[in-house]
Design a protein around this motif. Sequence first.
Motif, PDB file in Angstrom:
ATOM      1  N   GLN A  46       0.712  -1.050   0.504  1.00 28.24           N
ATOM      2  CA  GLN A  46       0.272   0.064  -0.142  1.00 28.24           C
ATOM      3  C   GLN A  46       1.288   1.312   0.517  1.00 28.24           C
ATOM      4  OE1 GLN A  46      -2.282   0.033   3.157  1.00 28.24           O
ATOM      5  NE2 GLN A  46      -0.493   0.631   4.773  1.00 28.24           N
ATOM      6  N   GLY A  47       1.669   0.806  -0.345  1.00 28.29           N
ATOM      7  CA  GLY A  47       3.487   1.998   0.268  1.00 28.29           C
ATOM      8  C   GLY A  47       4.024   3.107  -1.237  1.00 28.29           C
ATOM      9  N   VAL A  48       5.274   3.540  -1.130  1.00 29.84           N
ATOM     10  CA  VAL A  48       5.555   3.135  -2.026  1.00 29.84           C
ATOM     11  C   VAL A  48       6.680   2.779  -1.357  1.00 29.84           C
ATOM     12  CG1 VAL A  48       7.205   5.612  -3.062  1.00 29.84           C
ATOM     13  CG2 VAL A  48       4.955   6.004  -2.599  1.00 29.84           C
ATOM     14  N   PRO A  49       7.747   2.353  -2.801  1.00 28.53           N
ATOM     15  CA  PRO A  49       9.121   1.469  -2.094  1.00 28.53           C
ATOM     16  C   PRO A  49       9.584   2.300  -1.389  1.00 28.53           C
ATOM     17  CG  PRO A  49       7.937   0.846  -4.374  1.00 28.53           C
ATOM     18  CD  PRO A  49       7.018   1.936  -4.271  1.00 28.53           C
ATOM     19  N   THR A  50      10.800   1.470  -0.511  1.00 25.99           N
ATOM     20  CA  THR A  50      11.618   2.626   0.668  1.00 25.99           C
ATOM     21  C   THR A  50      13.169   1.643   0.751  1.00 25.99           C
ATOM     22  OG1 THR A  50      11.023   1.765   2.147  1.00 25.99           O
ATOM     23  CG2 THR A  50      10.436   3.375   2.114  1.00 25.99           C
ATOM     24  N   ASP A  85      -5.670   3.767  -2.286  1.00 25.92           N
ATOM     25  CA  ASP A  85      -6.531   4.344  -3.664  1.00 25.92           C
ATOM     26  C   ASP A  85      -6.020   5.424  -3.754  1.00 25.92           C
ATOM     27  OD1 ASP A  85      -8.971   2.627  -3.582  1.00 25.92           O
ATOM     28  OD2 ASP A  85      -9.515   3.799  -1.760  1.00 25.92           O
ATOM     29  N   ASP A  86      -4.816   5.610  -3.423  1.00 23.69           N
ATOM     30  CA  ASP A  86      -3.897   6.735  -3.530  1.00 23.69           C
ATOM     31  C   ASP A  86      -3.039   6.292  -5.287  1.00 23.69           C
ATOM     32  OD1 ASP A  86      -1.667   8.498  -4.218  1.00 23.69           O
ATOM     33  OD2 ASP A  86      -0.684   8.418  -2.126  1.00 23.69           O
ATOM     34  N   SER A  87      -3.919   8.012  -6.017  1.00 23.02           N
ATOM     35  CA  SER A  87      -3.524   7.408  -7.261  1.00 23.02           C
ATOM     36  C   SER A  87      -1.628   7.484  -7.431  1.00 23.02           C
ATOM     37  CB  SER A  87      -4.478   8.529  -8.129  1.00 23.02           C
ATOM     38  OG  SER A  87      -3.752   9.548  -7.825  1.00 23.02           O
ATOM     39  N   LYS A  88      -1.150   8.394  -6.610  1.00 20.10           N
ATOM     40  CA  LYS A  88       0.156   8.372  -7.486  1.00 20.10           C
ATOM     41  C   LYS A  88       0.693   7.545  -7.207  1.00 20.10           C
ATOM     42  CE  LYS A  88       0.476  13.692  -6.017  1.00 20.10           C
ATOM     43  NZ  LYS A  88       0.891  14.263  -5.036  1.00 20.10           N
ATOM     44  N   ILE A  89       0.929   6.681  -6.152  1.00 13.31           N
ATOM     45  CA  ILE A  89       1.367   5.312  -5.785  1.00 13.31           C
ATOM     46  C   ILE A  89       0.894   4.080  -7.060  1.00 13.31           C
ATOM     47  CG2 ILE A  89       1.289   3.221  -4.405  1.00 13.31           C
ATOM     48  CD1 ILE A  89       0.962   5.387  -1.594  1.00 13.31           C
ATOM     49  N   MET A  90      -0.406   4.222  -7.707  1.00  8.87           N
ATOM     50  CA  MET A  90      -0.499   3.400  -8.171  1.00  8.87           C
ATOM     51  C   MET A  90       0.538   3.627  -9.584  1.00  8.87           C
ATOM     52  SD  MET A  90      -3.187   0.800  -8.579  1.00  8.87           S
ATOM     53  CE  MET A  90      -3.460  -0.402  -9.988  1.00  8.87           C
ATOM     54  N   ASP A  91       0.656   4.833  -9.971  1.00 11.84           N
ATOM     55  CA  ASP A  91       1.374   5.715 -11.278  1.00 11.84           C
ATOM     56  C   ASP A  91       2.321   4.689 -11.199  1.00 11.84           C
ATOM     57  OD1 ASP A  91      -1.145   6.641 -11.842  1.00 11.84           O
ATOM     58  OD2 ASP A  91      -0.827   9.005 -11.556  1.00 11.84           O
ATOM     59  N   LEU A 106      -2.475  -4.413 -10.337  1.00 13.34           N
ATOM     60  CA  LEU A 106      -4.373  -4.728  -9.913  1.00 13.34           C
ATOM     61  C   LEU A 106      -4.154  -3.816  -8.669  1.00 13.34           C
ATOM     62  CD1 LEU A 106      -4.488  -8.808  -9.369  1.00 13.34           C
ATOM     63  CD2 LEU A 106      -4.942  -7.378 -11.684  1.00 13.34           C
ATOM     64  N   ASP A 107      -5.415  -3.158  -9.324  1.00 14.92           N
ATOM     65  CA  ASP A 107      -6.153  -2.034  -7.643  1.00 14.92           C
ATOM     66  C   ASP A 107      -6.917  -3.072  -7.799  1.00 14.92           C
ATOM     67  OD1 ASP A 107      -7.106  -0.503  -7.053  1.00 14.92           O
ATOM     68  OD2 ASP A 107      -6.697   0.806  -8.702  1.00 14.92           O
TER      69      ASP A 107
END
Length: 245
Positions: A46-50, A85-91, A106-107
Amino acid sequence: IMTTAGPHLPKNPLAHQIRSVHRGISKEESRLSSQGKHVTFVISTQGVPTDRHGKTGPAVLRDCEQALSSLSKLPVKIVLRICTDDSKIMDIYNGFDSKMNGCDVLDDYWAESIEVYLHNPWLAYGIGIHRMREAGLAWGLVDILDERPLSLNEIHRFCKSLFLGENSHSLPQPRVWTDFMRGLTDLLKKEKPVWNPVLKRKTPWINLSKLDDMYGNSQSQQRLRRRRAAVEKDYSKSGLSLMEI
């Protein structure tokens, strides 16, 4: 993996974990390839890679992309289940997907059903199809339903796999459109309606009217173009063109 990453931790060291998986699978690469098998690797995030210290940024994203790309070259099917639901993360993850094969991002079910409807509105995106994709069990054509419209030959293969099995020959080819539609009609009579999340009601798996509107006319136009080409050929032998008569 689950001991170093969690839904409420500030760290999401995907590249590190992906490389760990890569080392394990690479040891079995020859055996898997020789047997025509593959490993399904499902990542739920659910998050940005770190990195391992919780830092992120362009360099960290490139590192994660490289790790995924390297893994995708092994006999591996990668499924990225994005739990936000964060579109920036999905992108971010969709950007990874666009640059490699064997990866499906997959969403949630509702969002995927909308994407499928935008490209292939003749299909009811049943929950069973979505669950197969989440588990990495879907066949190839299913993974592109949300990316582009299927061609006629692809629709034929998809319907065979969905209703009959890939090796069946009992569904007529779509080049004879009326036979193909009749075959689909007979198949749908044997199937129970499925919940259609876009229309919010149960419908047949295939909307035959929509399919005919989208592809039936193209079949007619193709026949007309072939007929016109044949007529033009005949007239050209006499030194005339259709524009002259």
